[in-house]
Structure formats: C-alpha cells, structure tokens
Design a protein around this motif. Structure first.
Motif, PDB file in Angstrom:
ATOM      1  N   ARG A 284       0.830  -1.191   0.000  1.00  0.00           N
ATOM      2  CA  ARG A 284       0.000   0.000   0.000  1.00  0.00           C
ATOM      3  C   ARG A 284       0.862   1.238   0.000  1.00  0.00           C
ATOM      4  O   ARG A 284       1.897   1.304   0.621  1.00  0.00           O
ATOM      5  CB  ARG A 284      -0.899  -0.004   1.233  1.00  0.00           C
ATOM      6  CG  ARG A 284      -2.015  -0.977   1.090  1.00  0.00           C
ATOM      7  CD  ARG A 284      -2.562  -1.307   2.416  1.00  0.00           C
ATOM      8  NE  ARG A 284      -1.587  -2.020   3.201  1.00  0.00           N
ATOM      9  CZ  ARG A 284      -1.585  -2.051   4.512  1.00  0.00           C
ATOM     10  NH1 ARG A 284      -2.469  -1.411   5.169  1.00  0.00           N
ATOM     11  NH2 ARG A 284      -0.682  -2.739   5.155  1.00  0.00           N
ATOM     12  N   LYS A 286       1.116   5.396   0.455  1.00  0.00           N
ATOM     13  CA  LYS A 286       0.450   6.568   0.986  1.00  0.00           C
ATOM     14  C   LYS A 286       0.147   7.526  -0.150  1.00  0.00           C
ATOM     15  O   LYS A 286       0.949   7.730  -1.048  1.00  0.00           O
ATOM     16  CB  LYS A 286       1.350   7.277   1.987  1.00  0.00           C
ATOM     17  CG  LYS A 286       1.697   6.441   3.164  1.00  0.00           C
ATOM     18  CD  LYS A 286       0.483   5.991   3.911  1.00  0.00           C
ATOM     19  CE  LYS A 286      -0.172   7.166   4.612  1.00  0.00           C
ATOM     20  NZ  LYS A 286      -1.333   6.736   5.392  1.00  0.00           N
ATOM     21  N   LYS A 299      -0.237  -6.820   4.735  1.00  0.00           N
ATOM     22  CA  LYS A 299      -0.984  -7.467   5.796  1.00  0.00           C
ATOM     23  C   LYS A 299      -1.377  -8.866   5.362  1.00  0.00           C
ATOM     24  O   LYS A 299      -1.723  -9.088   4.224  1.00  0.00           O
ATOM     25  CB  LYS A 299      -2.235  -6.640   6.056  1.00  0.00           C
ATOM     26  CG  LYS A 299      -3.172  -7.242   7.023  1.00  0.00           C
ATOM     27  CD  LYS A 299      -4.407  -6.406   7.108  1.00  0.00           C
ATOM     28  CE  LYS A 299      -4.289  -5.408   8.213  1.00  0.00           C
ATOM     29  NZ  LYS A 299      -5.513  -4.684   8.461  1.00  0.00           N
ATOM     30  N   ASP A 451      -7.639  -3.166   3.057  1.00  0.00           N
ATOM     31  CA  ASP A 451      -8.161  -4.454   2.633  1.00  0.00           C
ATOM     32  C   ASP A 451      -9.679  -4.464   2.566  1.00  0.00           C
ATOM     33  O   ASP A 451     -10.268  -5.185   1.765  1.00  0.00           O
ATOM     34  CB  ASP A 451      -7.711  -5.501   3.662  1.00  0.00           C
ATOM     35  CG  ASP A 451      -6.852  -6.551   3.032  1.00  0.00           C
ATOM     36  OD1 ASP A 451      -6.473  -6.363   1.866  1.00  0.00           O
ATOM     37  OD2 ASP A 451      -6.581  -7.560   3.699  1.00  0.00           O
ATOM     38  N   GLU A 519     -12.588   9.963  13.468  1.00  0.00           N
ATOM     39  CA  GLU A 519     -11.706  11.097  13.681  1.00  0.00           C
ATOM     40  C   GLU A 519     -10.632  11.118  12.586  1.00  0.00           C
ATOM     41  O   GLU A 519     -10.076  10.073  12.260  1.00  0.00           O
ATOM     42  CB  GLU A 519     -11.049  10.828  15.044  1.00  0.00           C
ATOM     43  CG  GLU A 519     -10.442  11.956  15.711  1.00  0.00           C
ATOM     44  CD  GLU A 519      -9.827  11.476  17.041  1.00  0.00           C
ATOM     45  OE1 GLU A 519     -10.135  10.364  17.499  1.00  0.00           O
ATOM     46  OE2 GLU A 519      -9.030  12.243  17.564  1.00  0.00           O
ATOM     47  N   CYS A 521      -7.042  12.002  11.173  1.00  0.00           N
ATOM     48  CA  CYS A 521      -5.658  12.229  11.621  1.00  0.00           C
ATOM     49  C   CYS A 521      -4.861  12.822  10.469  1.00  0.00           C
ATOM     50  O   CYS A 521      -4.558  12.123   9.499  1.00  0.00           O
ATOM     51  CB  CYS A 521      -5.010  10.901  11.990  1.00  0.00           C
ATOM     52  SG  CYS A 521      -5.057  10.564  13.714  1.00  0.00           S
ATOM     53  N   ASP A 584      -6.955   0.753  12.601  1.00  0.00           N
ATOM     54  CA  ASP A 584      -7.050  -0.505  11.864  1.00  0.00           C
ATOM     55  C   ASP A 584      -7.268  -1.719  12.775  1.00  0.00           C
ATOM     56  O   ASP A 584      -6.307  -2.339  13.242  1.00  0.00           O
ATOM     57  CB  ASP A 584      -5.758  -0.694  11.042  1.00  0.00           C
ATOM     58  CG  ASP A 584      -5.987  -1.601   9.856  1.00  0.00           C
ATOM     59  OD1 ASP A 584      -7.127  -2.037   9.657  1.00  0.00           O
ATOM     60  OD2 ASP A 584      -5.022  -1.880   9.134  1.00  0.00           O
TER      61      ASP A 584
HETATM   62  N1  LIG Z   1      -8.670   8.331  10.745  1.00  0.00           N
HETATM   63  C1  LIG Z   1      -7.843   8.473   9.731  1.00  0.00           C
HETATM   64  N2  LIG Z   1      -7.269   9.652   9.480  1.00  0.00           N
HETATM   65  C2  LIG Z   1      -6.416   9.794   8.458  1.00  0.00           C
HETATM   66  N3  LIG Z   1      -6.072   8.824   7.617  1.00  0.00           N
HETATM   67  C3  LIG Z   1      -6.620   7.612   7.805  1.00  0.00           C
HETATM   68  C4  LIG Z   1      -7.525   7.376   8.868  1.00  0.00           C
HETATM   69  N4  LIG Z   1      -7.896   6.083   8.831  1.00  0.00           N
HETATM   70  C5  LIG Z   1      -7.261   5.554   7.802  1.00  0.00           C
HETATM   71  N5  LIG Z   1      -6.499   6.457   7.171  1.00  0.00           N
HETATM   72  C6  LIG Z   1      -5.656   6.242   6.017  1.00  0.00           C
HETATM   73  O1  LIG Z   1      -6.356   5.436   5.124  1.00  0.00           O
HETATM   74  C7  LIG Z   1      -5.577   4.321   4.765  1.00  0.00           C
HETATM   75  C8  LIG Z   1      -6.477   3.122   4.696  1.00  0.00           C
HETATM   76  O2  LIG Z   1      -6.866   2.823   5.984  1.00  0.00           O
HETATM   77  P1  LIG Z   1      -7.562   1.458   6.348  1.00  0.00           P
HETATM   78  O3  LIG Z   1      -7.696   1.386   7.817  1.00  0.00           O
HETATM   79  O4  LIG Z   1      -8.777   1.297   5.543  1.00  0.00           O
HETATM   80  O5  LIG Z   1      -6.603   0.435   5.778  1.00  0.00           O
HETATM   81  P2  LIG Z   1      -5.198  -0.043   6.222  1.00  0.00           P
HETATM   82  O6  LIG Z   1      -4.821   0.554   7.535  1.00  0.00           O
HETATM   83  O7  LIG Z   1      -4.266   0.302   5.118  1.00  0.00           O
HETATM   84  O8  LIG Z   1      -5.340  -1.585   6.409  1.00  0.00           O
HETATM   85  P3  LIG Z   1      -6.513  -2.621   6.227  1.00  0.00           P
HETATM   86  O9  LIG Z   1      -6.131  -3.347   5.013  1.00  0.00           O
HETATM   87  O10 LIG Z   1      -6.436  -3.438   7.409  1.00  0.00           O
HETATM   88  O11 LIG Z   1      -7.834  -1.969   6.116  1.00  0.00           O
HETATM   89  C9  LIG Z   1      -4.526   4.176   5.827  1.00  0.00           C
HETATM   90  O12 LIG Z   1      -3.339   3.746   5.281  1.00  0.00           O
HETATM   91  C10 LIG Z   1      -4.400   5.537   6.416  1.00  0.00           C
HETATM   92  O13 LIG Z   1      -3.310   6.201   5.834  1.00  0.00           O
END
Ligand SMILES: Nc1ncnc2c1ncn2[C@@H]1O[C@H](COP(=O)(O)OP(=O)(O)OP(=O)(O)O)[C@@H](O)[C@H]1O
Length: 825
Positions: A284, A286, A299, A451, A519, A521, A584
């Motif tokens: 993934r 950024k 993951k 995911d 929230e 971030c 996550d």
């Molecule tokens: N609350 C938040 N504030 C800012 N950015 C966020 C927030 N939540 C998620 N993100 C961003 O969005 C992306 C995707 O998040 P998400 O939780 O869906 O997937 P992940 O952490 O990459 O893993 P997973 O595959 O388990 O879902 C993250 O990599 C993060 O950079």
C-alpha cells in the motif's frame, strides 16, 4: 464510625469535603477543626514497610498547614477510606490507590485535564475518574471487611462495582429541546434497546466485565442510585460470580513459570513450505508520499486449521503455516447478507444519538462490556477447506447474533471526546435530515485504501467539520468473505474511548455499503515520519514517546479484551497535535479478560530518596500541576541511563516498590489464524501454534526495534526467509545507531520466541511499563507531553485526489459511485 480514616489525595479530599459540607451543612471552620483532629489521631506506623508514604504525607500536609495558616482547609489531607483495622491497612490503601491510579491514571488524568478545559455540558456523565474512585473504594472497603492484616490473605477476591452511574432526571430535563435527539425515520432503526433500559443512563467502561442478569436488573432503575443498589446486592452476596472481580493476590513469582515446558517445535508435524508467489501481498502506498522507500508492509490474513511445522526443514521446507500458501481465500458465505450486519448495529445506534446529546428519552443500555463470548472469537479468517468454511459460516451466524449484544455493550459514553464540536456537527445534520447519509459529506480527498475499505477525508456539509470516512462495499466484502472483518472493526471502534485510539463519531449503512465516520488524523503515519528522520530511525527519547503512547493504547485494548495483532508503524497515525492514534482493527481478536490486582510479595521498599537537583524532585513540591510528582526520579522522556551493565537491575520488571499492580490482560485469548504483517508475525503464528495476547508484545518489540534501528530485526531477502528468521534466527542489534542498554534489554524481553516467557505475556503492559527503559516516565501525563514532532502544515491541507491512488484494490464501492465524486476545495 470514623468517616475519614486513611488518607486520600487532595482532589478527592476536596470532593469529599464538598459532599460532606453539602450533606451536613458543616461550616468550613468546624469541618476544618474536625479534620485537624483526624490528622492528629492518625495512627502512626513508624517503622517497617508501612512507614513510608503515610508518614511522608503527614509531614507534608502538616507543613502545608503551617504555611497556609488556617485558611486552606481544602488542601489538607482528608481521611477517607478504611481505618487501620482495614484488612489492608492505611498504607496499603494508599499504595493500592497508587497502584490503581498508576494503572488508570493516564486515562483519568487525561480526562480530568480535558474536563478542566471543557465547558460544562449540564449533563451528568460518569467520569472515568469516578469509576476509578469507585474501583478504589470498592477494593478498599471489601478488603477492610476481610479482616486480614497487611501481608495476609493471599487471594482476596474483591468485586468491582461496574454499573451506570445515576443519571439525574432533572439533568435530562434541562437538556434543551434543540439538542435533543430527533426521531429517526428509518423503519429499520427500531429502538431495539427499549426493553433493556429505561432511564437515561450513561456508563463508563474501563474494564471488561460481565454483569449478571440480576446485577443488570438491579442497576436499571432510572432515577435512583444504581451504584447503591448494586453495592447493596453485593453486600448481601447476591451477585453471582459473573460479576467483575478483582483478585488481590500475589504476584506470580517468576519461578512459577520456569517450570513450564517449552513447546517442542521439532515434534510438530510437517507442513508445506510457503510459496512466495501466493502470498497475498498488497503494497500500500500513501497518497501523499509515493516514493518507493515508503512502501508499506503487507498485511496477511489467512485461514485457521493449523498444521505443525518442522523446524528441521528450512527455506522452502520451512514447515511454516500451510495457509501461507494462500493467505486469503474468498468463499462467499451463504448467510452473507450485506445489509443485515449493518442493520444490527444501526438499530443500536438509532436508539442513541451522538453521545453529547444524551437525554432521558434515549434508552441507553446498561453496559455489558466485553461480554462477547466465553471463548475468544475472531473474524475475517477465511478457510481453505469446505469444512472450515462451514465453520466460518456458523461462526458468522454467532457473530451476527452477538453483534447486537456487543453493540449494546458498546454503547458507552466517550468522556475524553464528549465535548468535541464534531459531535454537535453530526447531531446538527441528524436533526436537520433525520439521519446521517453519505450525501451529507463532501469528499475532499482519498486518504487511502485498505483491505476492507477506502478512507476519504470528508467534510460534513455545512459544518466545517472534517472526518475520515471509511466506506466499505458490503457486496464486495461479502463476496470475499471479509465482511466479518469489517464488522469486527466497527464493533471495536464503537467500544473505544481513549486519547490514543480513534473515535467513531457515527456510522451508517445502506443496502450495499456502510460508512464509518471517524476522527481524521492529518499527520500521516509513523512509517512516513520515521522515513523522514535522519538515518530513518528515531532517536531514543523520541522513540520512547511513541512507544509509551502505543503501549497505553495497547494496554487499554487488552483491558477491553482486544488483542490488536497488527501493530506496525503504518497503523499508527499522527494526530494534528502530534500525538498518536492506533488505527485498523479488522484483524483484531476479541476475548474476555479478568482484571486482577496483584500484590507484590517482595518487601516494600521505602521510597527512594535519590533526588535530583530539580526543585520538583523532592517531597516538598506541592504544585498539583507539577509535571514531576515526587516519585519521579528522572525527567519524563530522557531516562537516566547507566551504561554500566553491572548496575542494571537484573530483573527488568521491578515490583519491589510493594505497590499492588493492576493487570487486565486477555491471557485466555486464543486463535490459530495466520494474521498479521509478515515482518511483524510472532513465531507462534508462523509456526501455526495457538496464539494469544502475547503476540501484541512481540509486535511491540519489533515495532520498538524498527523505530530505533530503522528496520525490522528478522527481515530476509524474501518472505520465506523472513518467516524462517522469525522462528530460528537469534536477535541481533546493529552497531549503529547506538541505543541504551535498557532499550536493547526491553527488546530482548519482548522478542522472546516462546510466548510463555515473553515480557508482558502474563502481566501485560504493567510489566513493560515498569521496565527501566521507561523509568521515570510519568504515564499519567504522557498525553500532555509536547510531542517530539508536529505534523507539517501541508500535511493536513486537504488536496484533491491523487491519480496514483488508482492502486487501490477497490477504488470505491460501485454502488455508491455516484455519491463519491471527489470535490475540489
Ligand atoms: N482516521 C484516519 N485519518 C487519516 N487517515 C486515515 C484514517 N484512517 C485511515 N487512514 C488512512 O487510510 C488508509 C487506509 O486505511 P484502512 O484502515 O482502511 O486500511 P489499512 O490501515 O491500510 O489496512 P486494512 O487493510 O487493514 O484496512 C490508511 O493507510 C491511512 O493512511
């Protein structure tokens, strides 16, 4: 009976004093006189282990008395709690309280700090500080009744009252109509909870507890002291064993664990080697930082049905987890209904508006926290065999049934965010439109894809409030059997109320998608932040800061029975203020937890009087805002490191202070799924053995290593080699950058391959917090510490979507494509 025996901290004394004054109409002066008498009558224990704190406090307060003349009665030591006849003893009470405070203080003081800054809402809320006080009092009172002398009673069971605090009807009446909850129109959002709770109550959750039916019924009456009713029941011995308990026992001596047999991996049956090509690796990126160096760790999620490994066969014949062959297998569950799962939770939410707008008409369920099931359950693991698929299906059904229950349990107030204006913004829109929908958000930028969903930066139209909106395509998840993972994440998010964990403001579902309103971030994640550091690693004090915050977050999760399982820098987001937010939760494992208070058996030492030259280091400092309480020996984030190995405490966990330790570790959590992130996988997961809470302490060790050295310790040239290294390779530390011996010692303790001997596996975060690496850190004030780095301004200026983000596996749910047009700002 002396109402003020024992000692208490000043804050509580003030509250007690207020209360007594109100109750008795006692004038300050007469009360003051009374209190003076109590002070004089304080039983003085001059020698031995009960001397220290009590005596010092007395001296301190007497000194204060002299200095402030007779006026400041409120600053004097007040006596609340048991007399010396208590089963624990005065000093014991003090130390027990310190222990409890040590555990929850970070939370309580954080809340206290935030409350000081916040305007009163006019609503009665259960404060966590209140919960801690009740906890303390209950422990003390119960222990008093035991009639045991200090040191006696190796297993004192103490019940903890965990009930909703009384909600004043008058308070609820005072809630202006303008902020009362609008009627939710949607027919599916039936007030599911009405039969379970009648009064407007709020409840505080700090421990995973189970309330018995009797307990719950007893606590439901809406208008009169629920605490009291339950306490009375407890006094009568009516509550059954399923109520939450604290065990006031002894610390398990380390020797008790030595006898455990180390699992012999050589006896494990063989399994096939992992094929790298089949590892489901999703690199993934950024959105803002698309450099190669920023590629994240992938993951892994795989099925159950473990098979044993043969350590003799390395490399291609590693004998690693068979499911590594295919880490994700999609199997559509026949029971999969993309709307049902959402509705189950929606019903709950529909019955409760944003928490800042509690009113008496809202049926808030009595908290039944963490009572998910008697065994651990986890979600989202698909199966390789049809048999397992059936198992998954039936488990999904259970989850579906439990989702109501757990969601009910999760209806809790979130004191640390209760005054956040974003609640008002959401409520405002709900009032206007009846319910929250995707169309009420303006999508500004895609933050990333995971995911199970896509996360957008979104503005709630007309409110100027920014949120992270996670949109999950239920159909897509259903077809890939990932819906339970989304559900797990949602349910966990609903439980959370911690400064280092995300706040879920709302969520809603439609036929094909569901949205989590979280929230936002703006500061990126720790992976990005680390890449920006010179040498791509953090210096030790900075790493210590982030490690402390992550540890507090993990500790809180474990208290709720949640084993996180996916710790890595990529999942640690940086808030606008520079503090962290662990995100996550779709791979998390949920379990039950039995909170315990472990009493040290070692002789209680006198408080160390090794004081630095800092004026606040002595006992003479009475400034309540002093960042360094008297017991703090070194500054918060720069530990006094003695490089001489011979001066190292041989036992990194020093319980020698005699303070009881609060432990709430989900030691019974068990899973055999192959989940996590390759470089962070614990050996027991790689070996397809059962794993539990200890995996989080392993990942914490890897995380610490990565922060300090800029790489993970077992990374190989390929996935197979990495996994082999995790199991077989000894831990080594690079020569540069040089880190303290305490840091390496802590990492060694965490990266013990056998989970039974791993630091934290039995006593959780308590053990880790006491390691010399964290020595002197004021846990209560971590949240108030100025973070080492603030996100740069441009990091949180919303921009339009980046074309590079097309790498997302699922761009966005097709069913809501129309709504997801990103808008320029
Ligand atoms: N609350 C938040 N504030 C800012 N950015 C966020 C927030 N939540 C998620 N993100 C961003 O969005 C992306 C995707 O998040 P998400 O939780 O869906 O997937 P992940 O952490 O990459 O893993 P997973 O595959 O388990 O879902 C993250 O990599 C993060 O950079």
């Amino acid at each position: 009976m002396d109402p003020y025996p024992g000692t208490c901290e000043i804050v509580e004394a003030m509250e007690e004093f207020d209360c007594i004054q109100r109750h008795r109409g006692t004038s300050p002066s007469s009360f003051e006189l009374g209190m003076k008498e109590k002070v004089v009558k304080l039983p003085s224990v001059k020698a031995g282990k009960y001397y220290s704190m009590e005596d010092e406090l007395n001296k301190l307060f007497e000194a204060i008395d002299l200095r402030v003349s007779q006026r400041s009665v409120l600053k004097r030591p007040m006596r609340v709690g048991p007399s010396q006849a208590s089963g624990i003893g005065i000093s014991e009470c003090g130390t027990l309280k310190q222990a409890l405070r040590g555990l929850s203080i970070s939370h309580a003081s954080e809340m206290a700090a935030s409350k000081r800054l916040s305007k009163p809402t006019g609503l009665t809320r259960v404060s966590e500080a209140g919960a801690i006080k009740r906890l303390y009092k209950t422990v003390v009172v119960k222990a008093e009744g035991s009639g045991l002398l200090p040191g006696e009673g190796k297993e004192i069971l103490v019940e903890i009252s965990h009930v909703p605090e009384k909600y004043s009807a008058s308070n609820s009446e005072k809630v202006p109509k303008s902020i009362q909850k609008p009627k939710i129109k949607s027919s599916k959002k039936t007030a599911h909870l009405s039969s379970q709770s009648t009064g407007a109550t709020t409840s505080t959750v700090s421990l995973t507890t189970t309330l018995s039916e009797e307990h719950r019924n007893a606590s439901i009456p809406s208008d009169a002291g629920k605490d009291m009713s339950v306490r009375k029941l407890k006094q009568k011995g009516k509550l059954n064993s399923s109520t939450s308990t604290l065990e006031l026992g002894e610390i398990v001596p380390a020797s008790a664990e030595v006898g455990r047999e180390t699992p012999s991996i050589s006896s494990s049956p063989c399994s096939n080697a992992i094929s790298r090509s089949t590892v489901n690796t999703v690199h993934r990126m950024k959105p803002l930082f698309m450099k190669k160096s920023l590629i994240k760790k992938s993951k892994l999620v795989s099925a159950t049905s473990p098979s044993r490994c043969n350590p003799e066969e390395k490399g291609n014949s590693l004998g690693l987890h068979p499911n590594q062959k295919k880490l994700v297998k999609n199997s559509a569950s026949p029971a999969c209904n993309s709307t049902n799962l959402g509705i189950a939770v929606d019903q709950i939410h529909a019955s409760k508006p944003p928490l800042s707008t509690n009113n008496s008409s809202d049926s808030t369920a009595d908290a039944q926290v963490g009572n998910y099931s008697s065994t651990s359950r986890e979600k989202g693991e698909s199966s390789l065999s049809s048999k397992s698929s059936i198992g998954d299906y039936s488990r999904s059904t259970v989850i579906s049934e439990e989702s109501n229950q757990s969601a009910v349990a999760c209806i809790i107030s979130r004191p640390h965010m209760s005054n956040d204006l974003r609640w008002d913004a959401i409520h405002f829109v709900e009032m206007q439109h009846g319910c929250l929908e995707l169309k009420h958000f303006k999508l500004l930028r895609r933050l990333g894809c995971g995911d199970i969903g896509t996360v957008y930066l979104a503005e709630l139209k007309g409110t100027n409030s920014l949120f992270a909106l996670k949109i999950v395509d239920n159909e897509l998840l259903c077809s890939s059997n990932k819906l339970p993972r989304a559900q797990t994440e949602r349910e966990i998010l609903q439980m959370l109320d911690h400064p280092f964990l995300p706040t879920l403001f709302s969520h809603f579902s439609a036929e094909n998608y569901s949205c989590l309103v979280m929230e936002y971030c703006p500061g990126g994640d720790l992976h990005i932040l680390r890449q920006r550091q010179p040498g791509r690693s953090f210096c030790e004090p900075v790493a210590r800061f982030y490690l402390a915050e992550v540890l507090l977050a993990l500790e809180y999760l474990h208290m709720l029975g949640v084993v996180y399982r996916d710790l890595k820098p990529e999942n640690i987001l940086v808030r606008e203020d520079g503090h962290i937010m662990l995100s996550d939760f779709d791979l998390s494992l949920r379990s039950t937890v039995s909170p315990k208070v472990l009493k040290s058996t070692s002789s209680i030492k006198e408080p160390t009087k090794k004081l630095s030259s800092h004026p606040c280091m002595g006992f003479s400092c009475i400034d309540p805002f002093c960042p360094r309480p008297s017991w703090v020996q070194v500054p918060c984030f720069s530990p006094k490191v003695n490089k001489s190995e011979k001066n190292l405490n041989p036992d990194p966990v020093d319980f020698g202070d005699g303070l009881p330790q609060f432990v709430a570790e989900p030691t019974s959590a068990r899973s055999n799924s192959f989940v996590g992130t390759l470089e962070y996988l614990a050996p027991e997961i790689v070996k397809a053995e059962d794993h539990g809470n200890a995996v989080d302490w392993w990942t914490f060790g890897i995380f610490m290593y990565e922060l300090l050295f800029g790489k993970t310790p077992f990374k190989g040239t390929g996935d197979e080699e990495t996994l082999a290294n995790v199991v077989f390779q000894n831990l080594e530390f690079p020569k540069t950058p040089s880190v303290s011996i305490h840091a390496t010692d802590l990492i060694k303790g965490l990266l013990v391959k056998d989970p039974n001997y791993r630091l934290g596996s039995t006593k959780g975060a308590t053990e880790i917090r006491q390691h010399r690496f964290f020595e002197g850190l004021n846990w209560a004030l971590v949240r108030c510490t100025i973070p080492p780095e603030l996100p740069k301004a441009q990091d949180h200026v919303p921009t339009t979507d980046s074309p590079d983000e097309k790498q997302c596996q699922h761009d966005f749910p097709t069913s809501v494509a129309g709504c997801l047009k990103l808008e320029d700002i």
